[in-house]
Structures are given as structure tokens and as C-alpha cells.
Enzyme design. Sequence first.
Site, PDB file in Angstrom:
ATOM      1  N   TRP A   1      -2.844 -21.101  35.797  1.00  0.00           N
ATOM      2  CA  TRP A   1      -3.117 -22.301  34.992  1.00  0.00           C
ATOM      3  C   TRP A   1      -2.037 -22.454  33.921  1.00  0.00           C
ATOM      4  O   TRP A   1      -1.501 -23.541  33.716  1.00  0.00           O
ATOM      5  CB  TRP A   1      -4.496 -22.172  34.340  1.00  0.00           C
ATOM      6  CG  TRP A   1      -4.909 -23.352  33.508  1.00  0.00           C
ATOM      7  CD1 TRP A   1      -5.620 -24.438  33.933  1.00  0.00           C
ATOM      8  CD2 TRP A   1      -4.631 -23.562  32.112  1.00  0.00           C
ATOM      9  NE1 TRP A   1      -5.800 -25.320  32.891  1.00  0.00           N
ATOM     10  CE2 TRP A   1      -5.201 -24.800  31.768  1.00  0.00           C
ATOM     11  CE3 TRP A   1      -3.965 -22.826  31.136  1.00  0.00           C
ATOM     12  CZ2 TRP A   1      -5.137 -25.326  30.473  1.00  0.00           C
ATOM     13  CZ3 TRP A   1      -3.885 -23.340  29.852  1.00  0.00           C
ATOM     14  CH2 TRP A   1      -4.465 -24.591  29.534  1.00  0.00           C
TER      15      TRP A   1
ATOM     16  N   HIS B   1      -5.553 -17.157  29.384  1.00  0.00           N
ATOM     17  CA  HIS B   1      -6.701 -16.304  29.037  1.00  0.00           C
ATOM     18  C   HIS B   1      -7.479 -16.911  27.871  1.00  0.00           C
ATOM     19  O   HIS B   1      -8.702 -16.881  27.837  1.00  0.00           O
ATOM     20  CB  HIS B   1      -6.239 -14.895  28.672  1.00  0.00           C
ATOM     21  CG  HIS B   1      -5.570 -14.182  29.805  1.00  0.00           C
ATOM     22  ND1 HIS B   1      -6.068 -14.196  31.095  1.00  0.00           N
ATOM     23  CD2 HIS B   1      -4.433 -13.431  29.863  1.00  0.00           C
ATOM     24  CE1 HIS B   1      -5.280 -13.483  31.881  1.00  0.00           C
ATOM     25  NE2 HIS B   1      -4.273 -13.016  31.161  1.00  0.00           N
TER      26      HIS B   1
ATOM     27  N   ASP C   1     -10.921 -16.177  37.921  1.00  0.00           N
ATOM     28  CA  ASP C   1      -9.525 -15.962  38.323  1.00  0.00           C
ATOM     29  C   ASP C   1      -8.696 -17.237  38.185  1.00  0.00           C
ATOM     30  O   ASP C   1      -9.212 -18.342  38.365  1.00  0.00           O
ATOM     31  CB  ASP C   1      -9.495 -15.438  39.771  1.00  0.00           C
ATOM     32  CG  ASP C   1      -8.175 -14.758  40.103  1.00  0.00           C
ATOM     33  OD1 ASP C   1      -7.412 -14.441  39.159  1.00  0.00           O
ATOM     34  OD2 ASP C   1      -7.905 -14.552  41.297  1.00  0.00           O
TER      35      ASP C   1
ATOM     36  N   ASN D   1      -6.512  -3.886  36.426  1.00  0.00           N
ATOM     37  CA  ASN D   1      -5.763  -4.759  35.514  1.00  0.00           C
ATOM     38  C   ASN D   1      -4.930  -3.991  34.476  1.00  0.00           C
ATOM     39  O   ASN D   1      -4.042  -4.559  33.837  1.00  0.00           O
ATOM     40  CB  ASN D   1      -6.688  -5.752  34.797  1.00  0.00           C
ATOM     41  CG  ASN D   1      -7.218  -6.856  35.694  1.00  0.00           C
ATOM     42  OD1 ASN D   1      -8.314  -7.372  35.487  1.00  0.00           O
ATOM     43  ND2 ASN D   1      -6.458  -7.244  36.717  1.00  0.00           N
TER      44      ASN D   1
ATOM     45  N   GLU E   1     -24.688 -14.775  47.970  1.00  0.00           N
ATOM     46  CA  GLU E   1     -24.027 -15.927  48.566  1.00  0.00           C
ATOM     47  C   GLU E   1     -22.696 -16.100  47.841  1.00  0.00           C
ATOM     48  O   GLU E   1     -22.645 -16.021  46.610  1.00  0.00           O
ATOM     49  CB  GLU E   1     -24.887 -17.187  48.395  1.00  0.00           C
ATOM     50  CG  GLU E   1     -26.200 -17.138  49.142  1.00  0.00           C
ATOM     51  CD  GLU E   1     -25.998 -17.046  50.656  1.00  0.00           C
ATOM     52  OE1 GLU E   1     -25.029 -17.646  51.170  1.00  0.00           O
ATOM     53  OE2 GLU E   1     -26.816 -16.366  51.312  1.00  0.00           O
TER      54      GLU E   1
HETATM   55  C1  IPE Z   1      -9.983 -10.003  39.489  1.00  0.00           C
HETATM   56  O1  IPE Z   1      -8.878 -10.816  39.393  1.00  0.00           O
HETATM   57  C2  IPE Z   1     -10.280  -9.362  38.169  1.00  0.00           C
HETATM   58  C3  IPE Z   1     -10.772 -10.263  37.129  1.00  0.00           C
HETATM   59  C4  IPE Z   1     -11.020 -11.539  37.262  1.00  0.00           C
HETATM   60  C5  IPE Z   1     -11.013  -9.647  35.855  1.00  0.00           C
HETATM   61  P1  IPE Z   1      -7.405 -10.273  39.706  1.00  0.00           P
HETATM   62  O2  IPE Z   1      -6.496 -11.423  39.506  1.00  0.00           O
HETATM   63  O3  IPE Z   1      -7.133  -9.052  38.930  1.00  0.00           O
HETATM   64  O4  IPE Z   1      -7.528  -9.862  41.243  1.00  0.00           O
HETATM   65  P2  IPE Z   1      -6.464  -9.900  42.415  1.00  0.00           P
HETATM   66  O5  IPE Z   1      -5.234  -9.175  41.940  1.00  0.00           O
HETATM   67  O6  IPE Z   1      -6.193 -11.346  42.688  1.00  0.00           O
HETATM   68  O7  IPE Z   1      -7.158  -9.246  43.564  1.00  0.00           O
HETATM   69  C1  IPE Z   2      -8.047 -13.798  35.618  1.00  0.00           C
HETATM   70  O1  IPE Z   2      -6.897 -14.566  35.640  1.00  0.00           O
HETATM   71  C2  IPE Z   2      -8.230 -13.075  34.309  1.00  0.00           C
HETATM   72  C3  IPE Z   2      -8.009 -11.621  34.379  1.00  0.00           C
HETATM   73  C4  IPE Z   2      -7.798 -10.909  35.450  1.00  0.00           C
HETATM   74  C5  IPE Z   2      -8.051 -10.910  33.106  1.00  0.00           C
HETATM   75  P1  IPE Z   2      -5.527 -13.949  36.120  1.00  0.00           P
HETATM   76  O2  IPE Z   2      -4.824 -13.394  34.932  1.00  0.00           O
HETATM   77  O3  IPE Z   2      -5.741 -13.003  37.233  1.00  0.00           O
HETATM   78  O4  IPE Z   2      -4.761 -15.243  36.623  1.00  0.00           O
HETATM   79  P2  IPE Z   2      -3.836 -15.361  37.908  1.00  0.00           P
HETATM   80  O5  IPE Z   2      -4.612 -14.865  39.070  1.00  0.00           O
HETATM   81  O6  IPE Z   2      -2.631 -14.526  37.646  1.00  0.00           O
HETATM   82  O7  IPE Z   2      -3.529 -16.813  37.999  1.00  0.00           O
HETATM   83 MG    MG Z   3      -5.768 -13.190  39.234  1.00  0.00          MG
END
Ligand code: IPE
Ligand code: IPE
Ligand code: MG
Length: 250
Positions: A34, A46, A29, A77, A216
Site C-alpha cells: 500500500w 503500518h 497483509d 517477521n 471458512e
Molecule cells: C503474515 O504476513 C504476518 C502478518 C500479517 C503479521 P507476511 O507478509 O509476513 O506473510 P508472507 O511473507 O506473505 O507469507
Molecule cells: C502486513 O503487511 C503487516 C505485517 C506483517 C507486520 P506487510 O508489511 O506484510 O505488507 P506487504 O505484504 O509487504 O505488502
Molecule cells: Mg506481507
Amino acid sequence: MTAKPIIRQVLPADLSQDRLPRHVAVIMDGNGRWAKNRGLPRIMGHRRGVDTLKRVLRYCSDWGVRALTAYAFSTENWGRPLEEVDFLMTLFERVLRQELAEMMEEDVRISFVGNLAALPQSLRAEIDRAVTQTTGNQGIQFTVATNYGGRQEIIQACRAIAIKVQQGHIQPEDIDETLFTHHLYTAEIGDPDLLIRTSGEMRISNFLLWQLAYAEIYVTKTLWPDFDQTEFHQALYDYQQRDRRFGKVR
Ligand code: IPE
Ligand code: IPE
Ligand code: MG
């Protein structure tokens, strides 16, 4: 053409080989944040995230972790902007195509968990190819959770079991933890020992709900694209200090 030599990293001296987690799961995440921090579009995060995943797979493989499961795309997503979803699907497809030869060289066995039937046809074709080609490999078991949701997984298991009951193949009394586990996507992968989540969020976000019962949990504020060898080392070190009691007393 001469094959480039594979340089393996040795396990850091402060980690003990026999207390390593067998199976590590990661919620990757923070890619979007970033990128935002750098004034870049989210998709750049990504792209960077893929490099991090490749490195983490390498550390796991070199250090002796037997299985790595990475959360790449959740069933939730799909609710993101179409442009981001499309980018991710294309990225997964391209990375799979580009990395297959190296996965073969490194003896990686790749598999996927999630509702794969709902993915674009061209991505499914790459997935099938990668899974089929690497199926006999003996190295690390690398699983990518794509269009994965823990609740969806549990429901599809319930349906499959209900059909077997309806057809008279099993009786309701036959349903126990072992049988249920065999109907999950992870039947052959088993439960993670360690769950790592980056970007500081203290939640599971529908990942491996059943399988994480006794994992864990390690959360770091570091955003996934910045998660490096030092960070991974720290997560394993932290894991090795834990007392896993599984509800019992010493
Ligand atoms: C969890 O991250 C899903 C993946 C890393 C693929 P999200 O960014 O989608 O989750 P939330 O919205 O913070 O719970
Ligand atoms: C995780 O990074 C990757 C996917 C869920 C595909 P995010 O896209 O959720 O990044 P943030 O949480 O918005 O920073
Ligand atoms: Mg995220």
C-alpha cells in the site's frame, strides 16, 4: 468533561444475526505494498493499518461478532530490516497506550497470543497493563497475535505437556484434542469461524495452524489499509452463504 456519545452501527440488513461468525481472525497483509504504491516508506502502511484495525474492531463489536483475532507480527517477521521491526514494536507500544482508555469505554477485553517473553520489555509492560485493566470487560474479546507462530505455539504446548508427563501429573493416554487445546495460547479464545486475509495471498503464513482446521477462508485482493466497511460486510456476507459441513453430509 462530557463523554462523547458512542454511535453504534447497526448490522446491515442483508446479514443475519444468528449466522454471524462468533470469532473472526484476520491476516492483515499488504501494508508495505500500500505504501509502495504511493511512493511512501513501508512504515506509513503500518501506520495506516492501525486505523483499519480499529475500524474492523468497531464493526465486529457493533455488529455482534464476539471475538476478533488479528495477526500483527509473526515469528518470521523478525527477519525484516531492523528499522521496520523497531518501528513496529514502537508502534504497538504507542497504540496500546493511546487506545487503552477507549477500549475501557467500549468494554473491549484485550489479550495477546505469541511468544511475548521475547518482546521488548517496554512493550511487555504495556501489554500487561492493557490485559490486566481490561480483564473484567464483558464486550468483544480482542486478541493480538504478536511474535506469534503456529509451529512455535504447537511446540511450546508439546513441551508443557511433556513436562507434566515427566512429572507424573498426566499419562500419555490422557493426551487428546481437548487437553492439547488447553495448552495452546488460544485456550480461552477458541477456534476462528472465519479467516480473512487481505492483499490476495493464498496462504496461512504460520497463523493459528491448529485452530484454523475448520475455519471458512475469505481472501480479498484489497490491501489491508484499504480494507473498509464495505469489504468487511462483503466478507461476512460471503461467509453466510457457505455450507459448513465439518466433514459430514447433509
Ligand atoms: C503474515 O504476513 C504476518 C502478518 C500479517 C503479521 P507476511 O507478509 O509476513 O506473510 P508472507 O511473507 O506473505 O507469507
Ligand atoms: C502486513 O503487511 C503487516 C505485517 C506483517 C507486520 P506487510 O508489511 O506484510 O505488507 P506487504 O505484504 O509487504 O505488502
Ligand atoms: Mg506481507
